[in-house]
Design a protein around this motif. Structure first.
Motif, PDB file in Angstrom:
ATOM      1  N   MET A   1     -16.601 -22.686  18.212  1.00 34.51           N
ATOM      2  CA  MET A   1     -15.909 -23.141  17.002  1.00 34.51           C
ATOM      3  C   MET A   1     -15.042 -22.024  16.451  1.00 34.51           C
ATOM      4  O   MET A   1     -15.486 -20.878  16.344  1.00 34.51           O
ATOM      5  CB  MET A   1     -16.955 -23.553  15.949  1.00 34.51           C
ATOM      6  N   LEU A   2     -13.816 -22.363  16.118  1.00 34.64           N
ATOM      7  CA  LEU A   2     -12.908 -21.426  15.475  1.00 34.64           C
ATOM      8  C   LEU A   2     -12.545 -21.986  14.107  1.00 34.64           C
ATOM      9  O   LEU A   2     -12.078 -23.131  14.007  1.00 34.64           O
ATOM     10  CB  LEU A   2     -11.646 -21.227  16.312  1.00 34.64           C
ATOM     11  N   VAL A   3     -12.781 -21.204  13.053  1.00 28.79           N
ATOM     12  CA  VAL A   3     -12.499 -21.634  11.688  1.00 28.79           C
ATOM     13  C   VAL A   3     -11.284 -20.869  11.176  1.00 28.79           C
ATOM     14  O   VAL A   3     -11.295 -19.632  11.134  1.00 28.79           O
ATOM     15  CB  VAL A   3     -13.697 -21.390  10.759  1.00 28.79           C
ATOM     16  N   LEU A   4     -10.236 -21.581  10.808  1.00 26.06           N
ATOM     17  CA  LEU A   4      -9.000 -20.969  10.326  1.00 26.06           C
ATOM     18  C   LEU A   4      -9.012 -20.961   8.803  1.00 26.06           C
ATOM     19  O   LEU A   4      -9.100 -22.021   8.175  1.00 26.06           O
ATOM     20  CB  LEU A   4      -7.782 -21.755  10.829  1.00 26.06           C
ATOM     21  N   LEU A   5      -8.912 -19.772   8.202  1.00 24.58           N
ATOM     22  CA  LEU A   5      -8.984 -19.612   6.762  1.00 24.58           C
ATOM     23  C   LEU A   5      -7.676 -19.041   6.205  1.00 24.58           C
ATOM     24  O   LEU A   5      -7.006 -18.254   6.885  1.00 24.58           O
ATOM     25  CB  LEU A   5     -10.117 -18.663   6.389  1.00 24.58           C
ATOM     26  N   PRO A   6      -7.336 -19.383   4.966  1.00 29.18           N
ATOM     27  CA  PRO A   6      -6.238 -18.679   4.296  1.00 29.18           C
ATOM     28  C   PRO A   6      -6.764 -17.351   3.780  1.00 29.18           C
ATOM     29  O   PRO A   6      -7.988 -17.191   3.621  1.00 29.18           O
ATOM     30  CB  PRO A   6      -5.890 -19.618   3.141  1.00 29.18           C
ATOM     31  N   PRO A   7      -5.898 -16.395   3.489  1.00 33.32           N
ATOM     32  CA  PRO A   7      -6.361 -15.166   2.840  1.00 33.32           C
ATOM     33  C   PRO A   7      -6.513 -15.432   1.338  1.00 33.32           C
ATOM     34  O   PRO A   7      -6.299 -16.553   0.877  1.00 33.32           O
ATOM     35  CB  PRO A   7      -5.216 -14.188   3.098  1.00 33.32           C
ATOM     36  N   SER A   8      -6.905 -14.415   0.610  1.00 35.58           N
ATOM     37  CA  SER A   8      -6.887 -14.523  -0.850  1.00 35.58           C
ATOM     38  C   SER A   8      -5.643 -13.812  -1.357  1.00 35.58           C
ATOM     39  O   SER A   8      -5.164 -12.847  -0.745  1.00 35.58           O
ATOM     40  CB  SER A   8      -8.138 -13.881  -1.445  1.00 35.58           C
ATOM     41  N   GLU A   9      -5.102 -14.296  -2.466  1.00 35.46           N
ATOM     42  CA  GLU A   9      -3.929 -13.635  -3.049  1.00 35.46           C
ATOM     43  C   GLU A   9      -4.303 -12.241  -3.549  1.00 35.46           C
ATOM     44  O   GLU A   9      -3.639 -11.252  -3.251  1.00 35.46           O
ATOM     45  CB  GLU A   9      -3.381 -14.483  -4.201  1.00 35.46           C
ATOM     46  N   GLY A  10      -5.378 -12.157  -4.327  1.00 30.73           N
ATOM     47  CA  GLY A  10      -5.888 -10.860  -4.758  1.00 30.73           C
ATOM     48  C   GLY A  10      -6.815 -10.278  -3.706  1.00 30.73           C
ATOM     49  O   GLY A  10      -7.437 -11.017  -2.929  1.00 30.73           O
ATOM     50  N   LYS A  11      -6.909  -8.972  -3.683  1.00 30.78           N
ATOM     51  CA  LYS A  11      -7.726  -8.320  -2.664  1.00 30.78           C
ATOM     52  C   LYS A  11      -8.473  -7.140  -3.257  1.00 30.78           C
ATOM     53  O   LYS A  11      -8.017  -6.526  -4.221  1.00 30.78           O
ATOM     54  CB  LYS A  11      -6.845  -7.869  -1.496  1.00 30.78           C
ATOM     55  N   ALA A  12      -9.607  -6.814  -2.651  1.00 30.76           N
ATOM     56  CA  ALA A  12     -10.388  -5.667  -3.096  1.00 30.76           C
ATOM     57  C   ALA A  12      -9.637  -4.384  -2.756  1.00 30.76           C
ATOM     58  O   ALA A  12      -8.798  -4.358  -1.838  1.00 30.76           O
ATOM     59  CB  ALA A  12     -11.751  -5.670  -2.416  1.00 30.76           C
ATOM     60  N   PRO A  13      -9.898  -3.279  -3.469  1.00 33.06           N
ATOM     61  CA  PRO A  13      -9.254  -1.998  -3.143  1.00 33.06           C
ATOM     62  C   PRO A  13      -9.595  -1.553  -1.723  1.00 33.06           C
ATOM     63  O   PRO A  13     -10.646  -1.892  -1.184  1.00 33.06           O
ATOM     64  CB  PRO A  13      -9.829  -1.034  -4.174  1.00 33.06           C
ATOM     65  N   SER A  14      -8.699  -0.777  -1.144  1.00 32.67           N
ATOM     66  CA  SER A  14      -8.910  -0.292   0.221  1.00 32.67           C
ATOM     67  C   SER A  14     -10.088   0.666   0.321  1.00 32.67           C
ATOM     68  O   SER A  14     -10.779   0.717   1.340  1.00 32.67           O
ATOM     69  CB  SER A  14      -7.645   0.406   0.738  1.00 32.67           C
ATOM     70  N   GLY A  15     -10.302   1.462  -0.725  1.00 31.89           N
ATOM     71  CA  GLY A  15     -11.344   2.480  -0.641  1.00 31.89           C
ATOM     72  C   GLY A  15     -10.859   3.698   0.119  1.00 31.89           C
ATOM     73  O   GLY A  15      -9.666   3.883   0.363  1.00 31.89           O
ATOM     74  N   ARG A  16     -11.808   4.523   0.545  1.00 35.39           N
ATOM     75  CA  ARG A  16     -11.454   5.789   1.200  1.00 35.39           C
ATOM     76  C   ARG A  16     -11.861   5.835   2.667  1.00 35.39           C
ATOM     77  O   ARG A  16     -12.141   6.888   3.216  1.00 35.39           O
ATOM     78  CB  ARG A  16     -12.102   6.949   0.443  1.00 35.39           C
ATOM     79  N   GLY A  17     -11.905   4.691   3.290  1.00 34.19           N
ATOM     80  CA  GLY A  17     -12.268   4.654   4.698  1.00 34.19           C
ATOM     81  C   GLY A  17     -11.183   5.209   5.600  1.00 34.19           C
ATOM     82  O   GLY A  17     -10.109   5.621   5.152  1.00 34.19           O
TER      83      GLY A  17
END
Length: 260
Positions: A1-17
Motif C-alpha cells: 500500500m502506498l499512501v499519498l499525503l499533502p504536506p502541511s503549510e506550516g512546518k516545525a523548525p529545522s533544529g540543529r541536525g
C-alpha cells in the motif's frame, strides 16, 4: 500500500541536525528535478526579499520564511514526519505510533512537496516554504515541473498494491495515476454526513485518523474494494463508487457526523 499525503503549510523548525544531504532522499529518480527547484528557490530568496515574498505568496508576517529558504543548503535537517505539522499530521500522530506501525508508515507514506516532489516520512529535510502552487521565475508552475519526473518514478514506487490518494487538488497536479495503477487507486473525500459538505478542518483530521487506524491495525488492503471493507471494519462510515470503466480510480466518501 502506498499512501499519498499533502504536506502541511506550516512546518516545525529545522533544529540543529546535520544539514540536508539531497543524495540520501528516497526516490532518487527525482534528484535532478529536486536540485532545479532547490537551486532556484535558494537563489530567489537570497536576492530580492520583496520579489521572493510575492512569488511565494507570503504575507508580511511570514517575511522570515524568505531567509529560511535562502539557508536551506546549510540548515539542519530532521525526518519529514517531524517537519510536517498541522491538522492532518496531528491526527496521524506519527511520534506516538508503536514500533511496528512506525515501520509501516516508513514503508507506505509518501508526502508530496513543491520543493522535494515527494519524500518518505523518514527522509531528513530542513523546514521550508514552497507550495505546489508556486511559479518560480526560471521553472514556471511547480505542478508542471514535477509532472514528467513523477510519471517516471511514481509507478515503480506504487508497486503492485493499493494507492490511497489523500492529496489536496494542488498536489494532485504533480502526478495523476494512469492505466493499471489508476485502477487500484482510491481517492477519499470526507463529508459532514448531515449536509454532505466538505469542511476543511475535519476533512484533514479525519484523513489523518484514517491513516493512523490502518497503520495501527496493520491492515494492508489489496485494492480499493478491500480498502472499503477494511475502513468499515475499523469503524468508518464509507460510501464507495467504483469506476465506470477500467483505468480510473475509485472514489470513496467517508462520512463524519460530528465536526471535531
Amino acid at each position: 500500500m502506498l499512501v499519498l499525503l499533502p504536506p502541511s503549510e506550516g512546518k516545525a523548525p529545522s533544529g540543529r541536525g546535520t544539514p540536508l544531504k539531497p543524495e540520501s532522499l528516497s526516490l532518487p529518480g527525482l534528484a535532478t528535478a529536486r536540485e532545479a527547484v532547490l537551486g532556484e528557490l535558494v537563489e530567489l530568496c537570497a536576492g530580492d526579499e520583496e520579489k521572493a515574498r510575492e512569488v511565494l505568496g507570503l504575507s508580511e508576517g511570514l517575511r522570515g520564511e524568505v531567509a529560511k529558504n535562502a539557508g536551506l543548503r546549510t540548515a539542519g535537517a530532521r525526518p519529514a514526519g517531524e517537519i510536517y505539522t498541522g491538522v492532518l499530521y496531528d491526527a496521524l500522530g506519527l511520534a506516538s505510533l508503536d514500533a511496528a506501525a512506525k515501520q509501516r508508515a516508513a514503508r507506505s507514506l509518501l508526502v508530496f512537496s513543491g520543493l522535494w516532489g515527494a519524500v518518505r516520512v523518514t527522509d531528513r529535510i530542513p523546514s521550508y516554504r514552497c507550495s505546489m502552487g508556486v511559479r518560480l521565475p526560471g521553472l514556471g508552475a511547480l505542478g508542471g515541473h514535477w509532472r514528467a519526473p513523477m510519471a517516471d518514478v511514481l509507478p515503480e514506487a506504487a508497486g503492485d498494491g493499493l494507492v490511497l490518494d489523500l492529496r489536496s487538488a494542488a498536489y494532485a497536479t504533480a502526478w495523476k495515476p494512469k492505466g493499471e495503477v489508476a485502477g487500484r487507486t482510491a481517492t477519499v473525500r470526507v463529508l459532514h454526513a448531515p449536509t454532505r459538505k466538505v469542511v476543511s478542518h475535519f476533512n484533514k483530521a479525519t484523513k489523518g485518523r484514517i491513516v493512523r487506524s490502518l497503520l495501527t491495525a496493520g491492515t494492508v488492503p489489496s485494492g480499493p474494494a478491500d480498502l472499503v471493507d477494511a475502513l468499515r471494519d475499523l469503524g468508518h462510515e464509507v460510501e464507495a463508487q467504483a469506476p465506470e470503466r477500467a483505468g480510473r480510480p475509485w472514489a470513496l466518501d467517508v462520512l463524519v457526523s460530528e465536526i471535531h
